[in-house]
Design a protein around this motif. Structure first.
Motif, mmCIF file in Angstrom:
data_model
loop_
_atom_site.group_PDB
_atom_site.id
_atom_site.type_symbol
_atom_site.label_atom_id
_atom_site.label_comp_id
_atom_site.label_asym_id
_atom_site.label_seq_id
_atom_site.Cartn_x
_atom_site.Cartn_y
_atom_site.Cartn_z
ATOM 1 N N THR A 1 -11.798 9.421 2.052
ATOM 2 C CA THR A 1 -11.982 8.183 0.806
ATOM 3 C C THR A 1 -13.601 8.927 0.111
ATOM 4 N N ARG B 1 -2.064 6.643 -0.029
ATOM 5 C CA ARG B 1 -3.190 5.840 0.134
ATOM 6 C C ARG B 1 -3.564 5.431 1.712
ATOM 7 N N GLU B 2 -2.669 5.100 2.610
ATOM 8 C CA GLU B 2 -2.543 4.953 4.012
ATOM 9 C C GLU B 2 -2.906 6.332 4.680
ATOM 10 N N LEU B 3 -2.510 7.356 4.259
ATOM 11 C CA LEU B 3 -2.743 8.684 4.831
ATOM 12 C C LEU B 3 -4.284 8.938 4.694
ATOM 13 N N ASP B 4 -4.671 8.698 3.207
ATOM 14 C CA ASP B 4 -6.100 8.984 2.914
ATOM 15 C C ASP B 4 -7.105 8.263 3.836
ATOM 16 N N GLU B 5 -6.887 6.938 4.094
ATOM 17 C CA GLU B 5 -7.573 5.870 4.741
ATOM 18 C C GLU B 5 -7.799 6.356 6.410
ATOM 19 N N ARG B 6 -6.452 6.592 6.676
ATOM 20 C CA ARG B 6 -6.208 7.086 8.144
ATOM 21 C C ARG B 6 -7.079 8.362 8.547
ATOM 22 N N MET C 1 0.787 -1.316 -0.059
ATOM 23 C CA MET C 1 0.049 -0.074 -0.054
ATOM 24 C C MET C 1 1.101 1.104 -0.036
ATOM 25 N N THR C 2 0.467 2.299 -0.583
ATOM 26 C CA THR C 2 1.370 3.514 -0.700
ATOM 27 C C THR C 2 0.995 4.370 0.367
ATOM 28 N N THR C 3 1.869 5.147 0.701
ATOM 29 C CA THR C 3 1.758 6.293 1.720
ATOM 30 C C THR C 3 0.583 6.986 1.689
#
Length: 128
Positions: free
Chosen positions: A14, A5-10, A1-3
């Motif tokens: 979304t 995308r991880e930040l967006d989900e955190r 997973m890209t950084t």
């Protein structure tokens, strides 16, 4: 997973969170549009009347001058009253005005009274 995308989900960035806002905005726009349309339609069918003066002829009649604004081509009904010094109704008349192509018209009407009047005025007007 890209950084990213991880930040967006955190942080909740979304696409699924935008859908309720889009639907809410569309519903609000529809409600504003419907309310605006109802206001325009209502105003197009209203009649307004303005008193322009009166003349006390004698103890048995008064002349009332008024103008009314109505939709073109609509029959109009107006109620005109004569009042005494205690604001009691001493005479009244219902005027049935045929349709006209004018938007605003002026009338002068004589009202018979049962006692001396001190004023004459238009009570109300509406589209027949």
């Amino acid at each position: 997973m890209t950084t990213a995308r991880e930040l967006d989900e955190r942080y909740g960035r979304t696409g699924r969170r935008r859908l309720p806002w889009i639907i809410g905005g569309a519903v609000a726009a529809l409600l504003v549009g419907a309310f605006g349309w109802m206001t325009v339609v209502n105003e197009m069918s209203t009649v307004s009347a303005d008193d322009m003066g009166f003349t006390l002829n004698d103890d048995h009649s008064v002349d009332v001058r008024f103008q009314y604004t109505a939709p073109r081509g609509a029959d109009v009904v107006c109620v005109v009253q004569a009042l005494d010094e205690e604001f009691g109704i001493v005479g009244w008349k219902v005027l049935e005005i045929p349709a006209s192509q004018k938007h605003t018209s002026a009338l002068d009407v004589r009202i018979p009274t049962v006692a001396a009047a001190t004023t004459g005025l238009v009570k109300s007007c509406w589209v027949a």
